[in-house]
Enzyme design. Structure first.
Site, PDB file in Angstrom:
ATOM      1  N   CYS A 151       0.791  -1.243   0.000  1.00  0.00           N
ATOM      2  CA  CYS A 151       0.000   0.000   0.000  1.00  0.00           C
ATOM      3  C   CYS A 151       0.821   1.290   0.000  1.00  0.00           C
ATOM      4  CB  CYS A 151      -0.919   0.027   1.219  1.00  0.00           C
ATOM      5  SG  CYS A 151      -2.167  -1.232   1.206  1.00  0.00           S
ATOM      6  N   SER A 187      13.332  -0.210   4.951  1.00  0.00           N
ATOM      7  CA  SER A 187      12.569  -1.236   5.650  1.00  0.00           C
ATOM      8  C   SER A 187      11.993  -2.214   4.644  1.00  0.00           C
ATOM      9  CB  SER A 187      11.434  -0.607   6.462  1.00  0.00           C
ATOM     10  OG  SER A 187      10.440  -0.090   5.587  1.00  0.00           O
ATOM     11  N   ASP A 209      20.054   3.788   4.137  1.00  0.00           N
ATOM     12  CA  ASP A 209      19.720   3.472   5.529  1.00  0.00           C
ATOM     13  C   ASP A 209      20.926   3.801   6.400  1.00  0.00           C
ATOM     14  OD1 ASP A 209      21.488   1.319   5.515  1.00  0.00           O
ATOM     15  OD2 ASP A 209      19.949  -0.212   5.810  1.00  0.00           O
ATOM     16  N   PHE A 275       6.885   9.861   3.855  1.00  0.00           N
ATOM     17  CA  PHE A 275       5.872   8.869   4.237  1.00  0.00           C
ATOM     18  C   PHE A 275       5.972   8.465   5.700  1.00  0.00           C
ATOM     19  CE2 PHE A 275       9.266   6.112   2.402  1.00  0.00           C
ATOM     20  CZ  PHE A 275       9.471   5.228   3.444  1.00  0.00           C
TER      21      PHE A 275
END
Length: 321
Positions: A151, A187, A209, A275
């Site tokens: 999503c 992630s 990261d 986000f």
């Protein structure tokens, strides 16, 4: 879309309207088979504020569209798997989602696979992930059953399409050719699949990261059918700045209230999208970015409902209805 000026903030609520209208129309077309509306079941087994906020948004959006939404709170995490399996077997349930993190470790990846592939609105089933990474867009050889995408990565893609980052004059699947993107988060839920999606669409993506920086791309002149990954070295501010100097899009998802992306690293006229549930850019971002999207949550909810309707359609096609 109306013309926008440099430094313009674009809200997820505005972007989501188009997709929610589409979802509403599709729900109305299903009245004959879903007279009471589709049923989405969500499991909350943590006390994470961001998850609770996401649950509230989802519930309100579902209610406004005639989708039945059941939030099932699980006080003891050890009973979550049993609750999911029960929903898997319930023919009344059309979609299932789990608000993560639950255990906050690799056990969450196991929980993702407990959810039935046919009801996984979040697109985290291993089949969907494998298709995403291998740039396979359908579940069948006839290309009747579209694969489901996670999503939040899908929401970022749709936001970038809305902002005209995607070049619609190019063939579908290559529409980010020539674009450079930086994704600050790797992630397994969002950052890595997002980098893969953008690279599969033709972009050169720098995946950042805390440990290192990697380059995702389909090679020179898009010679590969799917993205390849190259390690660029250990994380450093200098390497990050180098990757950002000509980046068209900078996307952040650092789950920390204290983290702020350095405004000085942003190219004039870039697109910046956050986000994370935390504000990863400070207000100075508007002095450099042409377009700034401070959050993606409401578009993510729209993609979740869009996925649920696609799952219903896929099940109907498989049943021959």
């Amino acid at each position: 879309m109306s013309e926008v000026k440099p430094g313009n903030t674009v809200l997820a609520s505005s972007i989501s309207k188009k997709f929610l209208k589409e979802v509403d129309e599709r729900i109305q077309s299903m009245v004959s088979i879903k007279p009471n509306g589709p049923l989405l079941v969500a499991f909350l087994a943590n006390d994470d504020h961001a998850a609770e906020m996401y649950a509230t948004w989802t519930g309100r959006t579902c209610e406004s569209l005639g989708v039945r939404y059941e939030l099932r709170k699980i006080d003891d995490k050890d009973f979550l798997e049993e609750a999911i399996l029960s929903a898997n077997e319930d023919d009344e349930v059309d979609g299932i989602l789990v608000y993560y993190p639950v255990f906050g470790n690799a056990q969450d990846q196991y929980v993702q696979q407990v959810v039935s592939r046919e009801k996984d609105v979040e697109g985290m089933n291993h089949v969907y992930y494998q298709n995403l990474y291998h740039n396979i867009r359908y579940l069948d050889n006839n290309q009747d059953l579209k694969s489901i995408l996670p999503c939040t990565p899908l929401a970022v893609v749709k936001i970038m399409e809305y902002l005209k980052v995607y070049n619609t004059l190019l063939p579908e699947g290559n529409r980010l050719y020539g674009k450079k993107c930086v994704v600050v988060n790797r992630s397994e839920i969002v950052g890595r699949p997002l980098a893969a999606l953008l690279a599969n669409d033709g972009a050169t993506v720098y995946s950042v990261d805390i440990n290192n920086i990697q380059k995702f791309s389909r090679g020179e002149s898009l010679k590969f059918a799917k993205h390849h990954v190259e390690d660029l070295g250990d994380y450093s501010e200098e390497l990050l700045q180098e990757c950002c100097q000509d980046a068209d899009v900078i996307i952040t998802g650092v789950p920390s209230e204290s983290y702020k992306f350095p405004t000085s690293f942003i190219k004039d006229g870039a697109v910046c999208i956050n986000f994370s549930s935390h504000k990863n850019f400070d207000d100075s971002v508007k002095t450099k970015a042409a377009l700034y999207v401070p959050s993606t949550g409401k578009v993510t909810v729209a993609m979740l409902l869009r996925n649920m309707l696609r799952l219903i359609e896929n099940r109907r096609k498989m049943a021959g209805n």
